[in-house]
Design an enzyme around this catalytic site. Structure first.
Site, PDB file in Angstrom:
ATOM      1  N   HIS A  54       1.349  23.483  36.958  1.00  0.00           N
ATOM      2  CA  HIS A  54       0.336  24.635  36.503  1.00  0.00           C
ATOM      3  C   HIS A  54      -1.245  24.433  37.084  1.00  0.00           C
ATOM      4  O   HIS A  54      -2.200  24.660  36.903  1.00  0.00           O
ATOM      5  CB  HIS A  54       0.014  25.142  34.717  1.00  0.00           C
ATOM      6  CG  HIS A  54       1.285  25.891  34.222  1.00  0.00           C
ATOM      7  ND1 HIS A  54       1.484  27.337  34.732  1.00  0.00           N
ATOM      8  CD2 HIS A  54       2.119  25.495  33.095  1.00  0.00           C
ATOM      9  CE1 HIS A  54       2.390  27.026  33.780  1.00  0.00           C
ATOM     10  NE2 HIS A  54       2.555  26.096  33.268  1.00  0.00           N
ATOM     11  N   ASN A 127       2.999  32.620  29.418  1.00  0.00           N
ATOM     12  CA  ASN A 127       3.677  32.990  31.260  1.00  0.00           C
ATOM     13  C   ASN A 127       3.810  34.571  31.151  1.00  0.00           C
ATOM     14  O   ASN A 127       3.751  35.729  30.061  1.00  0.00           O
ATOM     15  CB  ASN A 127       5.061  32.077  31.435  1.00  0.00           C
ATOM     16  CG  ASN A 127       5.391  30.421  31.221  1.00  0.00           C
ATOM     17  OD1 ASN A 127       3.809  30.140  31.767  1.00  0.00           O
ATOM     18  ND2 ASN A 127       6.069  30.235  31.184  1.00  0.00           N
ATOM     19  N   TYR A 337       0.666  19.184  25.323  1.00  0.00           N
ATOM     20  CA  TYR A 337      -0.878  20.191  26.160  1.00  0.00           C
ATOM     21  C   TYR A 337      -2.682  19.647  26.435  1.00  0.00           C
ATOM     22  O   TYR A 337      -3.019  19.044  27.292  1.00  0.00           O
ATOM     23  CB  TYR A 337      -0.899  21.996  25.960  1.00  0.00           C
ATOM     24  CG  TYR A 337       0.113  22.304  26.720  1.00  0.00           C
ATOM     25  CD1 TYR A 337      -0.390  24.023  27.325  1.00  0.00           C
ATOM     26  CD2 TYR A 337       0.899  21.935  27.055  1.00  0.00           C
ATOM     27  CE1 TYR A 337       0.325  23.848  28.450  1.00  0.00           C
ATOM     28  CE2 TYR A 337       1.897  22.751  27.528  1.00  0.00           C
ATOM     29  CZ  TYR A 337       1.480  24.069  28.330  1.00  0.00           C
ATOM     30  OH  TYR A 337       2.378  25.311  28.984  1.00  0.00           O
TER      31      TYR A 337
END
Length: 485
Positions: A54, A127, A337
């Site tokens: 990303h 997404n 993350y």
């Protein structure tokens, strides 16, 4: 208008910003030129490591407004009343390419949303597809390595891409999405967003529900063909960024309607699909969409680097009434993350303006570290419990507990009645029109025909045959034709 004075980082006025200090006219530069050294040193450090995935993204501020009562399912305060608005920040992104890649490519799109709620920030990381390629996070690094640039050739290699998919039959459903007509969105405004994972909602009575998020674009879904995308990427590799920026600047504020699918927690164990498998959807006939509210984007960031690139989304940022599910991919991302942001931005990345809560008060015992801006007063303690009226726990869990049973170990996901890797991919194929099927087959064959190993091609063809006999036959014929040319 009074002229502003240029200063150094320490606040001293700058006498000359056009010429470096030298030893005489035309002589070598002096080490004592603090302003020059400071500018060069800052320049060397003004970019942080790009995201491994990303990396290329665009963002915008906006708000979320509740339009329907969902208090029967969750006690989350920002969803507590019809008409209630919460400030948001969203980051759209491509997945596989680097920061310098093009926007108009065949790739899933990230749809990461931060709600600045009164109970803390809630991050929803998803997404533009409701499913993903894999179901277990232990395979994620390998999957990404197969899709990124090859260490030797420095380019994305069809051999690597399709070799991994050949050994990951659960990817067949997502491959069918990716190679279909929605594989290249025309813009970020013209695609849907999905939480993709299964999450838990808990209401005020303590009842638990599993939910899936669906953000339906109010601009309508529009996509590009491979040929259109190649042309657009050649003209403007920042096409989606350009579109989003200009739309908001001219006041054409894009919006999405949020719907959720709601499953009572007690129904999960006997559902025909594993409801926590990221490669599966819940058919709408089983769990219809229920409207929640609308997301509107109405303000562009002032600084893309400070606000888009330093924006940090962590799916472990929950608020009371919302929590995780046993979704294994979600469980892995709860760590990965936040850890990525600690690496890229430092342990105090949550204090950056784009990541800091807007209305909730942060009060904890975190101190020090790189870029810390919140260290407390001289008498504040950095330990708990204490006798100095420091912040204390609430004893109120954010979400309902999840029941567990069995033995520890490396278990495969439990099988439900329809839990093969191909059924839903076949269902998706059979929903397509004849023209859509033709384009899907052409897109798959275009990539698969470039693979150099016959056994890898055969493994992938077997997946499409297993999903649907016609699907497999047409892909096989198209690959053969391209390889014979």
């Amino acid at each position: 208008m009074t002229q502003r004075v240029l200063t150094t980082e320490s606040g001293a006025p700058v006498a000359d910003n056009q010429n470096s200090a030298t030893a005489g006219v035309g002589g070598p530069i002096l080490l004592q030129d603090q302003h020059l050294l400071e500018k060069l040193a800052r320049f060397n450090r003004e970019r942080i490591p790009e995201r491994v995935v990303h990396a290329r993204g665009s963002g915008a501020y906006g708000y979320f407004e509740v339009t329907d009562d969902v208090t029967g399912f969750t006690r989350a305060d920002f969803l507590s009343a019809v008409g209630k608005r919460t400030e948001t920040f969203i980051r759209f992104s491509t997945v596989a390419d680097s920061l310098g890649g093009a926007d108009a490519v065949r790739d899933p799109r990230g749809f990461a949303l931060k709600f600045y709620t009164g109970e803390g920030n809630y991050d929803l990381v998803g997404n533009n597809t409701p499913v993903f390629f894999i179901k277990d996070p232990i395979k994620f690094p390998d999957f990404i390595h197969s899709q990124k640039r090859d260490p030797f050739t420095g380019r994305q290699e069809p051999d690597n891409v399709w070799d991994f998919w050949a050994h990951a039959p659960e990817a067949t459903h997502q491959v069918t999405w990716l190679m279909g007509d929605r594989g290249i969105p025309a813009s970020y405004r013209h695609m849907n967003g999905y939480g993709s994972h299964t999450y838990q909602w808990t209401n005020a009575a303590g009842e638990a529900f599993f939910v899936k998020y669906h953000f339906k674009t109010n601009q309508g879904v529009r996509s590009l063909s491979s040929e259109q995308a190649a042309e657009l990427a050649g003209k403007d590799n920042s096409s989606h960024q350009t579109d989003l920026l200009q739309a908001i600047e001219r006041g054409t504020n894009p919006s999405w309607t949020l719907y959720v699918q709601v499953m009572p927690a007690a129904e999960a164990a006997d559902y025909r699909f594993n409801p926590f498998d990221l490669t599966k959807v819940w058919p709408h006939s089983d769990y219809p969409l229920q409207r929640v509210g609308r997301l509107v984007l109405d303000r562009n960031p002032d600084n893309v680097f400070a606000e888009v690139e330093q924006a940090a989304f962590s799916p472990n940022n929950f608020v009371p009434g919302i929590g995780p599910s046993p979704d294994k991919m979600l469980q892995g991302r709860l760590f990965a993350y936040a850890d990525a942001h600690r690496y890229r931005l430092g342990v105090n990345h949550t204090q950056l303006p784009v990541n800091a809560p807007r209305t909730a008060v942060v009060d904890n015992y975190g101190r020090d570290g790189l870029h810390a801006t919140r260290n407390g007063a001289r008498h504040d303690k950095n330990y708990e419990p204490n006798s100095y009226a420091g912040p204390a726990q609430t004893d109120a869990a954010l979400s309902a507990p999840l029941a567990i049973h069995g033995w520890t170990g490396t278990h495969a996901a439990p099988a439900h009645t329809k839990d093969d890797d191909f059924f839903q991919a076949g269902e998706l194929y059979r929903l397509m029109s004849e023209d859509e099927k033709g384009r899907l087959v052409a897109n798959i064959a275009g990539g698969l025909s470039q693979v150099t190993r016959d056994d890898v091609i055969e493994k992938n063809l077997a997946h499409f045959h297993a999903a649907d006999a016609d699907y497999g036959k047409r892909v096989e014929e198209a690959v053969r034709a391209l390889r014979e040319d």
